[in-house]
Design an enzyme around this catalytic site. Sequence first.
Site, short mmCIF file in Angstrom:
data_model
loop_
_atom_site.label_atom_id
_atom_site.label_comp_id
_atom_site.label_asym_id
_atom_site.label_seq_id
_atom_site.Cartn_x
_atom_site.Cartn_y
_atom_site.Cartn_z
N MET A 31 46.14 51.12 42.35
CA MET A 31 46.42 49.83 42.04
C MET A 31 45.74 49.38 40.69
O MET A 31 45.59 48.01 40.41
CB MET A 31 46.24 48.86 43.36
N HIS A 38 38.22 56.28 41.31
CA HIS A 38 39.52 56.56 41.07
C HIS A 38 39.37 57.65 40.00
O HIS A 38 40.01 58.82 40.09
CB HIS A 38 40.33 55.41 40.08
#
Length: 285
Positions: A31, A38
Site C-alpha cells: 500500500m 517492504h
Amino acid sequence: MTPIINDIEEMRRLGESVRRKGQAICLVPTMGALHDGHLSLVDIARGKADFVVVSIFVNPTQFGPGEDFEKYPRTLEEDARKLESHGVSVIFSPAASMMYPAGYATYVSVEGLTSGLCGRSRPTHFRGVTTVVTKFFTIVRPDYAVFGRKDAQQLAVIRRMNRDLNLGVDIIAAPIVREKDGLAMSSRNRYLNADERAQAPVIHRSLLDARARVENGESNARTIAASVRSNIGTSPLAAIDYIEIVDPEEMTPVSNVSKGALLAVAVRFGNTRLIDNIMLGSDTL
Ligand code: AMP
C-alpha cells in the site's frame, strides 16, 4: 526513475510480453509509504524473478468504516525513489476508480481463518485483501508473489486462497523486519507520537519473553498469553486488542505450543493499531 503504470490494460499487456519472452514475474503487493520491510520483500523478489512488479495501491475495500483509509500515507514519488536502487522493473499503481468502477460487485472471501484475530475487530478487512490480491494476480499473472510474515494471518489467508482457487502462484513468505529497538516496521508507525513510539517496543519484548518461556519448558498457551498480557500491561499507553496463540495455518486457538504455534498480538497506542507476531516452539510459519 522506475516506470509507473497506472492503467490496468497496459499492465496486463506488459505482463504478457514479459511472459512471452520466457521471463518469470514476481509481484510484491503493497500500500506504499515504503520502509525497509517492504524493500526486503523487493530484494527477495529480485532473487526469484527477472521481472519484479511492485504494486502500490491503498485498497479502499480492506478498510472498515472509521479506519484510516483517508489519512493513510500516500507518498508515491518518494516510494518510486526508494525503489530505484532495488532493481524493480515496474510500479503498478492504479486508481481506486479503475480497480472498483461504478457497478463493481465481485468479492473473494476466505472463510474460517479470517474470522478470528484481526478479523474480529476488522470483519471486512480480509475480504478486501483477498479481492484486491486476486485482481492483481489476474492482471499481472505473476509466477511468484512475496508477502511479509509481519501480517501472519494475511499470509495464511492468501496461501489458502491461492490453493483453494488454484491460482498457481508461488507464495513466498518474508521475515519480519524491525527497527533497532525491536518495533516491527510498519507504515502506521509514523502515526505514533513520541511517547507512544517510546513505549511501542514493549510489544516485541513481550513476544521475545514468551519465546524464552517456551524455550525454558513452558508449553501452556493460557499461561504464556497471560504473561504477554502482563508484560504489555506495564506500558500505560498500550491497549490490547488481542493476544492469541493459534495454529499458524488454521488460525484456530491451540492450548499447547509444543508442536509449534503462532503467538499473534494487536495493540493500540492512541488511535494507532499495531500488530506483531512470533513463532513459538518452531521457527517456521
Ligand atoms: P502493506 O503496505 O502494509 O500492505 O504491506 C505490504 C507487504 O509488506 C505485506 O506483505 C506485509 O506483510 C509486508 N510488510 C510490511 N511490514 C513489514 C515488515 N516490517 N517486515 C516484513 N514485511 C513487512
